[in-house]
Design an enzyme around this catalytic site. Structure first.
Site, mmCIF file in Angstrom:
data_model
loop_
_atom_site.group_PDB
_atom_site.id
_atom_site.type_symbol
_atom_site.label_atom_id
_atom_site.label_comp_id
_atom_site.label_asym_id
_atom_site.label_seq_id
_atom_site.Cartn_x
_atom_site.Cartn_y
_atom_site.Cartn_z
ATOM 1 N N ARG A 118 -2.931 -10.422 -14.439
ATOM 2 C CA ARG A 118 -2.849 -9.581 -13.219
ATOM 3 C C ARG A 118 -4.219 -9.137 -12.705
ATOM 4 N NH1 ARG A 118 1.213 -7.263 -16.405
ATOM 5 N NH2 ARG A 118 3.262 -8.047 -15.848
ATOM 6 N N LYS A 140 -11.393 -13.200 -0.492
ATOM 7 C CA LYS A 140 -10.277 -14.105 -0.238
ATOM 8 C C LYS A 140 -10.337 -15.209 -1.280
ATOM 9 C CE LYS A 140 -9.329 -13.717 4.696
ATOM 10 N NZ LYS A 140 -9.334 -14.457 5.983
ATOM 11 N N GLU A 182 -20.991 -21.126 10.516
ATOM 12 C CA GLU A 182 -20.473 -19.776 10.218
ATOM 13 C C GLU A 182 -21.545 -18.715 10.525
ATOM 14 O OE1 GLU A 182 -17.346 -19.391 9.592
ATOM 15 O OE2 GLU A 182 -16.603 -21.171 8.546
ATOM 16 N N LYS A 224 -20.844 -9.871 7.440
ATOM 17 C CA LYS A 224 -19.573 -10.077 6.717
ATOM 18 C C LYS A 224 -19.209 -8.817 5.938
ATOM 19 C CE LYS A 224 -16.204 -12.669 4.823
ATOM 20 N NZ LYS A 224 -15.749 -13.993 4.447
ATOM 21 N N GLU A 234 -7.541 -7.816 6.336
ATOM 22 C CA GLU A 234 -7.345 -8.525 7.608
ATOM 23 C C GLU A 234 -6.136 -8.025 8.403
ATOM 24 O OE1 GLU A 234 -8.426 -12.712 7.518
ATOM 25 O OE2 GLU A 234 -6.965 -13.094 9.104
ATOM 26 N N ARG A 238 -11.072 -8.047 10.938
ATOM 27 C CA ARG A 238 -11.457 -9.212 10.113
ATOM 28 C C ARG A 238 -10.962 -10.519 10.715
ATOM 29 N NH1 ARG A 238 -11.656 -9.746 3.492
ATOM 30 N NH2 ARG A 238 -12.326 -11.917 3.485
ATOM 31 N N ASN A 242 -12.095 -15.454 12.280
ATOM 32 C CA ASN A 242 -11.419 -16.742 12.457
ATOM 33 C C ASN A 242 -11.777 -17.397 13.793
ATOM 34 O OD1 ASN A 242 -10.151 -16.348 9.993
ATOM 35 N ND2 ASN A 242 -8.414 -15.284 10.926
ATOM 36 N N HIS A 245 -11.631 -21.092 14.294
ATOM 37 C CA HIS A 245 -10.953 -21.676 13.134
ATOM 38 C C HIS A 245 -9.581 -22.250 13.470
ATOM 39 C CE1 HIS A 245 -14.277 -19.901 11.023
ATOM 40 N NE2 HIS A 245 -13.808 -20.248 9.845
ATOM 41 N N HIS A 249 -9.129 -25.823 12.333
ATOM 42 C CA HIS A 249 -8.106 -26.259 11.368
ATOM 43 C C HIS A 249 -7.286 -27.403 11.923
ATOM 44 C CE1 HIS A 249 -7.984 -22.240 8.967
ATOM 45 N NE2 HIS A 249 -8.880 -23.077 8.498
ATOM 46 N N HIS A 262 -15.685 -28.640 7.168
ATOM 47 C CA HIS A 262 -15.092 -27.417 7.717
ATOM 48 C C HIS A 262 -16.006 -26.794 8.788
ATOM 49 C CE1 HIS A 262 -12.919 -23.644 7.808
ATOM 50 N NE2 HIS A 262 -14.031 -22.989 7.510
#
Ligand code: NAD
Ligand code: GLY
Length: 358
Positions: A118, A140, A182, A224, A234, A238, A242, A245, A249, A262
């Site tokens: 955990r 993340k 980025e 960041k 998010e 946040r 994206n 993105h 994607h 990417h």
């Protein structure tokens, strides 16, 4: 050495930026109170940096798991192999994992740390520019599912991030450029002064001038860290990270993750999003051209790759939206340096923005 705090109350942590950090035992000790360490790396990075790191930790019990290279390593079965090793080590909650590699290694190692017992501590030691300026900061963590990228994951903050800028010396040029997408993103969505600075330093960035590269990593990490401190999970701001993105994607999906890195897909996606922002009247004309000029000068693509169908992109975007439940709207620009979430773009608006990027 620079140090930037990610301020998250009892989950706060430092991001150190400097040269030679990986081999500096003193950097590591404070974060490794228990005796057991598991380093996760891959077959490209381990031969370059694992030995130096192990030497710095030589009076601890250090084991390593070396994964195959590439996005295809971010699987449930490799996650399971990391967990198996932790169990074999009889690791308790005082174990610490170290992610030594790019974003792929960081994401899977972080998810193993998030899920073992955990949650156990881990440290990010990012070795690509993309991981240094983005993926290693913010907690993340994820692995991929056959049906989609990063579908299995958790938020789990690292105890520290150690950015050894010397590791960029071995990073292939194309990977370095992908990381710059980025970096530009932070300028475009929230830091106009940084955007101007990047424009002024283009030639030194392209030459990989050390002083300039350290500055751009620092400024990116500060951006960041501020966003993550404001909105760790998010639920708001946040999501601005994206920017580019959703289109990116879709491009990665329809080219089967084999044609574009990417960062390259994000670069094109940011230009599409900027053109859409302009044609929707959300920002003044000229923003998209300025953004694409900077990206191109940095060696990044700004136009859709030949042979990609508009229908396929729009369809992939719709599917992405369905799988990523809760993701609403697109991140667009109201000005250079200021992003907004917008829900008013119709498929026709999107098609027209895509057409402008051919
Ligand atoms: P990557 O981890 O695949 O690394 C790119 C390539 O560079 C690989 O071949 C790697 O082996 C090699 N490499 C790494 N460091 C090197 C070095 N110092 N010298 C030589 N080669 C080196 O890719 P990436 O671009 O770092 O990360 C992409 C991944 O990050 C994706 O899985 C993406 O989903 C994830 N990501 C996560 C976040 C987050 O917030 N967690 C953010 C952005 C991206
Ligand atoms: N890379 C996007 C985020 O960390 O939220």
């Amino acid at each position: 050495m620079l140090s930037i705090e990610v301020a998250l109350e009892d989950r706060s942590y430092p991001v150190f930026i400097g040269n030679g950090l990986l081999a500096q035992a003193s950097q590591w000790r404070q974060f490794l109170p228990g005796g057991k360490v598991l380093v996760v790396s891959n077959e490209t990075v381990a031969p370059l940096y694992l030995e130096g790191l192990c030497n710095a930790l030589k009076d601890l019990s250090v084991q390593s798991v070396v994964l195959e290279d590439g996005e295809s390593a971010k699987t449930v079965s490799n996650w399971s192999a990391i967990i198996d090793r932790l169990i074999e080590m009889k690791a308790g909650r005082d174990v610490c994992l170290i992610a030594l590699g790019g974003g792929v290694v960081g994401d899977i190692c972080g998810f193993a740390a998030a899920s073992y017992m955990r949650g156990v501590p881990f440290i990010q030691a990012p070795t690509t520019l993309l991981a240094q300026v983005d993926a290693s900061v913010g907690g993340k963590t994820a692995v991929n599912h056959l049906r989609g990228k990063n579908l299995i994951g958790a938020f789990h903050q690292p105890r520290a991030v150690l950015i050894d800028t010397d590791t960029l010396d071995t990073l292939p040029a194309r990977e370095f450029r992908a990381g710059l997408a980025e970096v530009v993103k932070y300028g475009a969505i929230r830091d106009l002064e940084f955007f101007h600075w990047l424009e002024a330093k283009v030639s030194r960035i392209v030459e990989r001038d050390t002083e300039v590269i350290v500055s751009l990593i620092e400024r990116s990490v500060r951006n960041k860290a501020q966003v993550v401190a404001e909105d760790e999970l998010e639920s708001g701001i946040r999501a601005h990270l994206n920017f580019g993105h959703t289109f990116g994607h879709a491009l990665e999906t329809i080219t089967a993750y084999s044609r574009l890195l990417h960062g390259e897909a994000v670069s094109i996606g940011m230009v599409v999003a900027a053109r859409l922002s302009e044609s929707r009247g959300l920002c003044a004309p000229g923003v998209a051209n300025r953004l694409s000029k900077l990206l191109e000068e940095l060696g990044l693509p700004s136009a859709l790759p030949g042979g990609t169908s508009t229908d396929a992109i729009v369809e992939a975007m719709a599917l992405d939206k369905k799988t990523q439940a809760g993701q609403t709207g697109l991140v667009l620009l109201e000005a250079l340096g200021s992003a907004i979430i917008d829900t008013g773009s119709s498929p026709e608006h999107i098609r027209s923005a895509l057409a402008q990027c051919r």
